[in-house]
Write a protein that holds these residues in place. Structure first.
Motif, short mmCIF file in Angstrom:
data_model
loop_
_atom_site.label_atom_id
_atom_site.label_comp_id
_atom_site.label_asym_id
_atom_site.label_seq_id
_atom_site.Cartn_x
_atom_site.Cartn_y
_atom_site.Cartn_z
N ALA A 149 0.84 -1.32 0.00
CA ALA A 149 -0.09 -0.07 0.00
C ALA A 149 0.67 1.21 -0.06
O ALA A 149 0.65 2.06 -0.45
N VAL A 150 1.92 1.66 0.77
CA VAL A 150 2.74 2.38 0.88
C VAL A 150 3.59 2.53 -0.42
O VAL A 150 3.73 3.75 -0.94
N SER A 151 4.07 1.40 -1.04
CA SER A 151 4.70 1.42 -2.13
C SER A 151 3.65 1.95 -3.38
O SER A 151 4.20 2.71 -4.15
N GLU A 152 2.41 1.55 -3.27
CA GLU A 152 1.62 2.01 -4.22
C GLU A 152 1.61 3.64 -4.41
O GLU A 152 1.42 4.33 -5.22
N ARG A 153 1.45 4.20 -3.00
CA ARG A 153 1.30 5.54 -2.70
C ARG A 153 2.39 6.40 -3.22
O ARG A 153 2.45 7.38 -3.82
N LEU A 154 3.94 5.71 -3.00
CA LEU A 154 4.94 6.53 -3.45
C LEU A 154 5.21 6.28 -4.82
O LEU A 154 5.65 7.27 -5.32
N THR A 194 3.50 1.71 -10.80
CA THR A 194 3.02 0.94 -9.88
C THR A 194 3.97 0.35 -8.82
O THR A 194 5.12 0.31 -9.18
N ALA A 195 3.60 -0.24 -7.72
CA ALA A 195 4.59 -0.83 -6.72
C ALA A 195 5.30 -1.99 -7.48
O ALA A 195 6.64 -2.03 -7.37
N ALA A 196 4.47 -2.75 -8.21
CA ALA A 196 5.20 -3.81 -9.10
C ALA A 196 6.31 -3.46 -9.97
O ALA A 196 7.29 -4.11 -10.19
N TRP A 197 5.91 -2.23 -10.80
CA TRP A 197 6.73 -1.87 -11.85
C TRP A 197 8.15 -1.21 -11.07
O TRP A 197 9.14 -1.37 -11.63
N TRP A 198 7.76 -0.55 -10.00
CA TRP A 198 9.05 -0.07 -9.09
C TRP A 198 9.95 -0.97 -8.63
O TRP A 198 11.00 -1.25 -8.75
N GLN A 199 9.24 -2.25 -8.10
CA GLN A 199 10.05 -3.40 -7.69
C GLN A 199 11.03 -4.07 -8.92
O GLN A 199 12.28 -4.19 -8.48
N VAL A 200 10.30 -4.16 -9.91
CA VAL A 200 11.07 -4.87 -10.99
C VAL A 200 12.24 -4.03 -11.67
O VAL A 200 13.29 -4.28 -11.69
N LEU A 201 11.85 -2.56 -11.75
CA LEU A 201 12.80 -1.46 -12.04
C LEU A 201 13.90 -1.39 -11.10
O LEU A 201 15.15 -1.48 -11.36
N GLY A 202 13.60 -1.44 -9.68
CA GLY A 202 14.67 -1.37 -8.78
C GLY A 202 15.58 -2.67 -8.81
O GLY A 202 16.69 -2.25 -8.51
N ALA A 203 14.99 -3.77 -9.19
CA ALA A 203 15.94 -5.05 -9.14
C ALA A 203 17.12 -4.90 -10.32
O ALA A 203 18.08 -5.46 -10.19
N VAL A 204 16.66 -4.01 -11.31
CA VAL A 204 17.60 -3.92 -12.56
C VAL A 204 18.40 -2.64 -12.36
O VAL A 204 19.16 -2.39 -13.34
N LEU A 205 18.16 -1.81 -11.46
CA LEU A 205 19.21 -0.72 -11.37
C LEU A 205 20.31 -0.76 -11.26
O LEU A 205 21.31 -0.18 -11.91
N PRO A 206 20.78 -1.64 -10.55
CA PRO A 206 22.27 -1.84 -10.39
C PRO A 206 22.92 -2.49 -11.66
O PRO A 206 23.99 -2.27 -12.04
#
Length: 153
Positions: free
Chosen positions: A26-31, A38-50
């Motif tokens: 819920a907090v990830s969706e808001r951020l 979306t929170a899921a998109w952010w998660q996947v993008l975050g995994a490949v940033l490094p």
């Protein structure tokens, strides 16, 4: 500790983690929303940033199915937030990498993310308590990994 107490501890742990998962989602969706993610998109993008990773590698890091990550990765590519690159280690398993637009979207989340981290640290009673919380959660995850590795197929 009795068997009933052990089972109660496991049940309470699972319920707490399920609740935490919902709270974090819920907090990830808001951020993520103001950045167009979306929170899921952010998660996947975050995994490949490094570094770029194959979909299976992202799924392993996130602890979700490869199919779920594949669906999100395809959406990120369609939106121009990520791109597939050749994988020198495996011809068919392309690497997912963020595009400059994807990196910019994640950067737009940074101020809210930093504020949440600061508030969380204060609520937990300081950086040392925050670090200990992370260590306990990581230890719990490693314990479940070990139990799953020992489970019959």
């Amino acid at each position: 500790m009795s068997r009933a107490q052990q089972q109660d501890a496991l049940s309470r742990t699972a319920l707490a983690v399920f609740r935490l998962n919902g709270q974090f989602l819920a907090v990830s969706e808001r951020l993520a929303e103001p950045a167009g993610l979306t929170a899921a998109w952010w998660q996947v993008l975050g995994a490949v940033l490094p570094e770029p990773l194959p979909v299976s590698g992202i799924a392993r890091v996130m602890g979700i199915t490869r199919q779920s990550v594949q669906r999100i990765a395809d959406l990120l590519v369609a939106q121009g937030l990520a791109a597939y690159e050749p994988n020198p280690a495996h011809r068919r398993a392309k690497l997912l990498a963020p595009t400059p637009e994807g990196r910019a979207a994640v950067r737009r989340i940074d101020p809210g993310h930093a504020e949440l981290a600061a508030r969380m640290m204060r609520e937990l009673g300081g950086q040392e308590a925050f670090d200990e919380t992370v260590r306990v959660l990581e230890r719990l995850s490693r314990a479940l990994d070990a139990i799953e590795a020992d489970a019959p197929a």
